[in-house]
Design an enzyme around this catalytic site. Structure first.
Site, short mmCIF file in Angstrom:
data_model
loop_
_atom_site.label_atom_id
_atom_site.label_comp_id
_atom_site.label_asym_id
_atom_site.label_seq_id
_atom_site.Cartn_x
_atom_site.Cartn_y
_atom_site.Cartn_z
N SER A 1 37.59 35.59 44.25
CA SER A 1 38.70 35.63 45.19
C SER A 1 38.26 36.09 46.58
O SER A 1 37.34 35.50 47.15
CB SER A 1 39.82 36.53 44.62
N ASP B 1 43.10 31.16 41.11
CA ASP B 1 42.38 32.42 41.32
C ASP B 1 41.46 32.80 40.16
O ASP B 1 41.90 32.92 39.02
CB ASP B 1 43.43 33.51 41.55
#
Length: 283
Positions: free
Chosen positions: A39, A159
């Protein structure tokens, strides 16, 4: 180049702590041959391997209040709270230029962790050419509910933190006997069950394995933290993390708080530098 694994947690704007750590590493010309980043951590690692000291902080502080960077307006208009065009095109190619040539000369392995929506499992995409592969960095940073699903080679991703928030076990599987882990929470932090799980179930009803991973994320995260603590005590893992609870949110906009957390990361890396070098060089 250091032949140890570098593992970097995400955390949205908390990642500015990591930016401080990596800037100090760059000042010391300390680069790891293999990196596994998630991320926001993948975004900061990108500037680390392009050897651009201060770039991550500059981008955050200069554009955090730009609606195209991070805003509800962007979420409504584009489907992304963190504007994809702004972050992955306009900023690197027009505003705070990214050094693609330097990155592409990097001879090691930089993996961006993504979550396959169909399987709910983590995948580790090797970034070879940042211009071509930046989509994997974007996918790793695409938070559920706050971002559009990202397609790579016909597969759909979100993600990386959903399925592997801190990819230490992947680094160990890749035969790294020693690993340096950069976390964005203090050592007392543990995750709790996801809020608004019903919204995830509605939004991602086509992807039951993804929903299952979201539901179980807190367990996976806490088990990983316990594993890291065990390995830290045995001398196999070196951890750099905030000393106390981090009060800023994933979408923090207070520049004073953000700069303070950046400074904390930089200073923590500086304070532990001698111990880190000793850890790396010990046989």
């Amino acid at each position: 180049m250091i032949n140890s694994g570098l593992v970097i947690e995400g955390g949205g704007m908390r990642g500015v702590y990591t930016a401080g750590v990596l800037d100090f590493f760059m000042e010391k010309d300390l680069y790891f041959e293999d990196c596994y980043a998630v991320s926001a951590g993948a975004c900061h690692a990108a500037s680390y391997y392009s050897k651009q000291i201060g770039r991550s902080l500059e981008v955050i502080l200069d554009y955090i209040h730009d609606k195209r960077y991070c805003s509800v307006n962007s979420l409504i208009k584009t489907g992304d709270m963190f504007g994809a065009e702004m972050l992955y095109d306009i900023i690197p190619n027009e505003l705070v230029l990214y050094d693609y040539d330097t990155f592409n000369k990097f001879k090691g392995n930089f993996y961006s962790v993504v979550t396959n929506c169909k399987t709910g499992e983590a995948e580790y995409v090797k970034i070879k050419d940042m211009k071509k592969d930046i989509v994997a960095v974007r996918a790793s940073s695409s938070l559920p509910l706050l971002s559009r699903i990202v397609e790579i080679n016909g597969e759909k991703y979100l993600d990386g933190g959903i399925s592997d928030s801190i990819p230490i076990k992947k680094s160990i599987e890749d035969n790294h006997k020693k690993n340096v882990v950069v976390l964005t929470r203090d050592n007392t932090y543990r995750k709790t069950k996801a809020s608004f799980l019903h919204l995830f179930k509605i939004k991602y009803k086509k992807y039951p394995n993804l929903v299952k991973s979201i539901e179980n994320r807190y367990k996976m995260y806490n088990e990983t933290i316990d594993f890291i603590e065990e390995k830290r005590k045995s001398g196999e893992i070196f951890v750099i993390q905030p000393k106390g609870p981090v009060s800023i949110s994933r979408v923090e906009k207070d520049k004073t708080k953000l700069r303070a957390l950046y400074n904390e990361g930089y200073n923590d890396a500086k304070k532990c530098y001698e111990d880190l070098i000793k850890f790396i060089n010990e046989k």
